[in-house]
Design a protein around this motif. Sequence first.
Motif, PDB file in Angstrom:
ATOM      1  N   PHE A 294       0.852  -1.190   0.000  1.00 57.34           N
ATOM      2  CA  PHE A 294       0.000   0.000   0.000  1.00 57.34           C
ATOM      3  C   PHE A 294       0.883   1.234   0.000  1.00 57.34           C
ATOM      4  O   PHE A 294       1.882   1.297   0.717  1.00 57.34           O
ATOM      5  CB  PHE A 294      -0.882  -0.006   1.262  1.00 57.34           C
ATOM      6  N   ILE A 295       0.516   2.229  -0.813  1.00 54.17           N
ATOM      7  CA  ILE A 295       1.191   3.530  -0.802  1.00 54.17           C
ATOM      8  C   ILE A 295       0.122   4.611  -0.862  1.00 54.17           C
ATOM      9  O   ILE A 295      -0.832   4.508  -1.630  1.00 54.17           O
ATOM     10  CB  ILE A 295       2.211   3.670  -1.961  1.00 54.17           C
ATOM     11  N   GLU A 296       0.285   5.621  -0.005  1.00 52.80           N
ATOM     12  CA  GLU A 296      -0.604   6.783  -0.001  1.00 52.80           C
ATOM     13  C   GLU A 296       0.240   8.023  -0.244  1.00 52.80           C
ATOM     14  O   GLU A 296       1.312   8.176   0.357  1.00 52.80           O
ATOM     15  CB  GLU A 296      -1.320   6.920   1.344  1.00 52.80           C
ATOM     16  N   VAL A 297      -0.234   8.907  -1.110  1.00 57.18           N
ATOM     17  CA  VAL A 297       0.458  10.159  -1.422  1.00 57.18           C
ATOM     18  C   VAL A 297      -0.496  11.313  -1.157  1.00 57.18           C
ATOM     19  O   VAL A 297      -1.640  11.286  -1.598  1.00 57.18           O
ATOM     20  CB  VAL A 297       0.931  10.185  -2.901  1.00 57.18           C
ATOM     21  N   ARG A 298      -0.013  12.306  -0.416  1.00 51.34           N
ATOM     22  CA  ARG A 298      -0.837  13.493  -0.175  1.00 51.34           C
ATOM     23  C   ARG A 298      -0.216  14.690  -0.890  1.00 51.34           C
ATOM     24  O   ARG A 298       0.988  14.707  -1.161  1.00 51.34           O
ATOM     25  CB  ARG A 298      -1.024  13.750   1.317  1.00 51.34           C
ATOM     26  N   ASP A 299      -1.047  15.650  -1.200  1.00 48.09           N
ATOM     27  CA  ASP A 299      -0.611  16.880  -1.881  1.00 48.09           C
ATOM     28  C   ASP A 299       0.139  16.573  -3.189  1.00 48.09           C
ATOM     29  O   ASP A 299       1.022  17.339  -3.580  1.00 48.09           O
ATOM     30  CB  ASP A 299       0.277  17.734  -0.964  1.00 48.09           C
ATOM     31  N   GLN A 300      -0.159  15.485  -3.817  1.00 49.06           N
ATOM     32  CA  GLN A 300       0.426  15.055  -5.096  1.00 49.06           C
ATOM     33  C   GLN A 300       1.921  14.778  -5.028  1.00 49.06           C
ATOM     34  O   GLN A 300       2.505  14.367  -6.023  1.00 49.06           O
ATOM     35  CB  GLN A 300       0.163  16.080  -6.209  1.00 49.06           C
TER      36      GLN A 300
ATOM     37  N   VAL B  44       4.888  11.167   0.092  1.00 49.95           N
ATOM     38  CA  VAL B  44       4.523   9.799   0.454  1.00 49.95           C
ATOM     39  C   VAL B  44       4.160   9.804   1.937  1.00 49.95           C
ATOM     40  O   VAL B  44       5.014  10.025   2.795  1.00 49.95           O
ATOM     41  CB  VAL B  44       5.672   8.805   0.177  1.00 49.95           C
ATOM     42  N   ALA B  45       2.889   9.571   2.218  1.00 47.47           N
ATOM     43  CA  ALA B  45       2.393   9.588   3.594  1.00 47.47           C
ATOM     44  C   ALA B  45       2.525   8.210   4.235  1.00 47.47           C
ATOM     45  O   ALA B  45       2.818   8.109   5.425  1.00 47.47           O
ATOM     46  CB  ALA B  45       0.933  10.048   3.620  1.00 47.47           C
TER      47      ALA B  45
ATOM     48  N   VAL C 268       9.313  12.342   1.422  1.00 41.08           N
ATOM     49  CA  VAL C 268       8.861  11.357   2.406  1.00 41.08           C
ATOM     50  C   VAL C 268       9.580  11.641   3.716  1.00 41.08           C
ATOM     51  O   VAL C 268      10.693  12.176   3.711  1.00 41.08           O
ATOM     52  CB  VAL C 268       9.143   9.905   1.926  1.00 41.08           C
ATOM     53  N   ASN C 269       8.935  11.316   4.813  1.00 39.02           N
ATOM     54  CA  ASN C 269       9.582  11.314   6.118  1.00 39.02           C
ATOM     55  C   ASN C 269       9.774   9.847   6.477  1.00 39.02           C
ATOM     56  O   ASN C 269       8.864   9.183   6.970  1.00 39.02           O
ATOM     57  CB  ASN C 269       8.731  12.040   7.166  1.00 39.02           C
TER      58      ASN C 269
END
Length: 169
Positions: A73-79, A82-83, A120-121
């Motif tokens: 699973f990968i989620e990206v915020r603000d285009q 990587v969240a 990413v953090n």
Amino acid sequence: MPEQIVIEHFKPGEENQAVDLVLSVFDQFVGPQYPSEGVAEFRKYVNVEALSERLGGGSFAFTAKSNGRMIGFIEVRDQSHVAMFFVLEEFQGRGVGRALMEAAMAKSQESDREVKEITVNSSPNSVDCYQALGFSPTSKEQAKNGMRFTPMAKSLSGPAAEREQVEQE
């Protein structure tokens, strides 16, 4: 028969599967490195309601599946950030994460041509993984609310991006 890995857009209704996968991998690899405050902070972020809200409000996600089972699973915020990025242990090192990241980067650029880098953090245990995917640290390790992370970024420019731009002209 070889295992078929499929990367696809996250679909509404998959929130429980995604949260279960993320928490399982987090508990195995990341949580043991965090104080209880960091674990609690992460769990506030990773729940069905919060995920649904983020994905309905501008974030996007991809899943990796094997025989119908969610394995990544990968989620990206603000285009461009990587969240969350998690792959089950038995599928790590087999290109699943790379395929998820490539899908996410392509979607970021497709959604916003102004996006020039992905950030990413990274949790401490994932820095090497992100470096293998082309990310570089942008600062030293930090901690916030008990969560340890290294800010990292990957440029979306360079030979591949330049080739794509030439092909579109």
